[in-house]
Design an enzyme around this catalytic site. Structure first.
Site, PDB file in Angstrom:
ATOM      1  N   SER A  92     -13.309  -3.904   0.116  1.00  0.00           N
ATOM      2  CA  SER A  92     -14.043  -3.105  -0.876  1.00  0.00           C
ATOM      3  C   SER A  92     -15.552  -3.296  -0.752  1.00  0.00           C
ATOM      4  O   SER A  92     -16.228  -3.637  -1.729  1.00  0.00           O
ATOM      5  CB  SER A  92     -13.580  -3.455  -2.293  1.00  0.00           C
ATOM      6  OG  SER A  92     -12.289  -2.952  -2.541  1.00  0.00           O
ATOM      7  N   PRO A  93     -16.123  -3.055   0.430  1.00  0.00           N
ATOM      8  CA  PRO A  93     -17.558  -3.295   0.629  1.00  0.00           C
ATOM      9  C   PRO A  93     -18.478  -2.289  -0.043  1.00  0.00           C
ATOM     10  O   PRO A  93     -19.704  -2.455   0.020  1.00  0.00           O
ATOM     11  CB  PRO A  93     -17.694  -3.225   2.155  1.00  0.00           C
ATOM     12  CG  PRO A  93     -16.590  -2.312   2.591  1.00  0.00           C
ATOM     13  CD  PRO A  93     -15.453  -2.627   1.672  1.00  0.00           C
ATOM     14  N   GLY A 148     -18.247  -4.785  -9.138  1.00  0.00           N
ATOM     15  CA  GLY A 148     -17.267  -5.392 -10.026  1.00  0.00           C
ATOM     16  C   GLY A 148     -15.914  -5.476  -9.346  1.00  0.00           C
ATOM     17  O   GLY A 148     -15.787  -5.371  -8.131  1.00  0.00           O
ATOM     18  N   VAL A 166     -17.614   2.942  -6.859  1.00  0.00           N
ATOM     19  CA  VAL A 166     -18.487   2.860  -5.689  1.00  0.00           C
ATOM     20  C   VAL A 166     -19.943   2.856  -6.147  1.00  0.00           C
ATOM     21  O   VAL A 166     -20.339   3.648  -7.002  1.00  0.00           O
ATOM     22  CB  VAL A 166     -18.225   4.049  -4.735  1.00  0.00           C
ATOM     23  CG1 VAL A 166     -19.217   4.067  -3.589  1.00  0.00           C
ATOM     24  CG2 VAL A 166     -16.790   3.986  -4.212  1.00  0.00           C
ATOM     25  N   PHE A 167     -20.756   1.973  -5.582  1.00  0.00           N
ATOM     26  CA  PHE A 167     -22.168   1.919  -5.967  1.00  0.00           C
ATOM     27  C   PHE A 167     -23.037   2.843  -5.123  1.00  0.00           C
ATOM     28  O   PHE A 167     -24.123   3.244  -5.545  1.00  0.00           O
ATOM     29  CB  PHE A 167     -22.710   0.486  -5.901  1.00  0.00           C
ATOM     30  CG  PHE A 167     -22.638  -0.171  -4.550  1.00  0.00           C
ATOM     31  CD1 PHE A 167     -23.588   0.095  -3.570  1.00  0.00           C
ATOM     32  CD2 PHE A 167     -21.623  -1.071  -4.251  1.00  0.00           C
ATOM     33  CE1 PHE A 167     -23.522  -0.503  -2.324  1.00  0.00           C
ATOM     34  CE2 PHE A 167     -21.548  -1.678  -3.012  1.00  0.00           C
ATOM     35  CZ  PHE A 167     -22.501  -1.401  -2.039  1.00  0.00           C
ATOM     36  N   TYR A 205       0.840  -1.200   0.000  1.00  0.00           N
ATOM     37  CA  TYR A 205       0.000   0.000   0.000  1.00  0.00           C
ATOM     38  C   TYR A 205       0.875   1.249   0.000  1.00  0.00           C
ATOM     39  O   TYR A 205       1.626   1.510   0.950  1.00  0.00           O
ATOM     40  CB  TYR A 205      -0.926   0.015   1.217  1.00  0.00           C
ATOM     41  CG  TYR A 205      -2.012  -1.035   1.193  1.00  0.00           C
ATOM     42  CD1 TYR A 205      -2.308  -1.754   0.034  1.00  0.00           C
ATOM     43  CD2 TYR A 205      -2.748  -1.315   2.333  1.00  0.00           C
ATOM     44  CE1 TYR A 205      -3.306  -2.720   0.022  1.00  0.00           C
ATOM     45  CE2 TYR A 205      -3.761  -2.275   2.329  1.00  0.00           C
ATOM     46  CZ  TYR A 205      -4.030  -2.980   1.172  1.00  0.00           C
ATOM     47  OH  TYR A 205      -5.026  -3.923   1.160  1.00  0.00           O
TER      48      TYR A 205
END
Length: 305
Positions: A215-216, A220, A225-226, A52
């Site tokens: 990645s909650p 995909g 971000v949804f 990271y």
């Protein structure tokens, strides 16, 4: 903030952890504020990896921790190793070198959990076992786990290592729910019925292995971000409805969906925004109903068989 037990260990940590991948973009003072804000929200678990920020995220975290009001003994540090430029490496030499590098960057004498980051096709489990034993006996690492591995890969490691593998960090969100889809579509002949991960969800529950959801908020493979995304109007309407009912944010509603699953999944969130993180922490204060869980699942475009 509710606590969960990690695997078969006696360790209890916050059910929401902070992923520190983006911490390299912060100043040390901003990092300190993020750490203090996390602590104020009841978050005591911080997830790192040697890659990271090329190691900078671990360095900035350590500098921020020194300026924060949090003490090292009051937090739980997890880091990962095994990803190198262009290849994966689970060799004994690399594991040991990686841990030494993380210890130096994090300015600590020990790592609470070390995860093997992504499967290495050339893994020799005997070498991993030697590395784990050396790290445990030296006191450099207390607990071990894996990331992005299927049941047979875990079983192969378990044949050789003496330590319990207490966690498996896997991608999971409302819009990336393959491990749940397959279990709902048993004996059906369509795409959601395909078991792509070796039934990792059921395996983890049977073996008391904690799943950490990375990645909650993504859909995909890291496409975006949804939450609040115009591409998903029905899902966002439902999340907002749940958020309004429980007086939480829509992001917290998305995390509450994960936390509602009886597998006792730990959600790893990566925001460096102090206000957003405080809002997300509200997911731990509520428990959505079974009906609401399925409503959110269907709103994401999933059909029940």
């Amino acid at each position: 903030m509710k606590k969960i037990q990690l695997g078969k260990s006696n360790v209890e940590v916050s059910e929401i952890g902070l992923g520190c991948m983006r911490m390299d973009a912060l100043s040390k003072q901003d990092a300190a504020e993020v750490i203090d804000n996390a602590a104020a929200s009841g978050i005591d678990f911080f997830d790192h990896a040697d890659i990271y920020g090329g190691g900078s995220s671990e360095e900035i975290f350590a500098e921020g921790l020194e300026l924060s009001s949090a003490a090292r003994e009051d937090i739980f540090l997890q880091t990962k190793c095994g990803i190198r430029k262009g290849f994966f490496d689970f060799s004994k030499e690399h594991i040991l070198q990686s841990v030494d590098g993380s210890l130096e960057r994090l300015k600590t004498d020990y790592i609470d959990i070390l995860l093997l980051h992504r499967p290495d096709a050339l893994m020799e489990p005997e070498e991993v076992a030697e590395a784990f034993t050396a790290l445990m006996e030296s006191g450099k690492v207390k607990y071990f786990g894996v990331s992005n591995q299927n049941p047979m890969q875990v079983e192969l490691l378990k044949k050789y290592v003496d330590q319990e593998l207490i966690v498996n960090q896997l991608q999971l969100s409302i819009m990336q729910s393959g491990m749940i889809d397959a279990g709902l579509n048993v004996n059906m002949q369509h795409d959601p019925a395909i078991v792509r991960d070796g039934s990792i969800l059921d395996y983890s529950r049977l073996n008391d292995m904690t799943i950490q959801a990375w990645s909650p908020f993504q859909y995909g493979m890291m496409k975006g971000v949804f939450v609040g995304n115009d591409k998903f109007p029905e899902l966002n309407r439902k999340l907002q409805e749940i958020a309004n009912k429980y007086d939480i944010t829509d992001s917290a509603a998305a995390i509450a969906w994960i936390l509602r699953h009886p597998a006792n999944i730990q959600a790893i969130v990566g925001t460096m925004n102090k206000e957003r993180l405080a809002g997300i922490a509200g997911a731990s204060d509520i428990s959505i109903t079974r009906e609401e869980w399925y409503e959110i699942y269907r709103a994401a475009g999933n059909d029940l068989p």
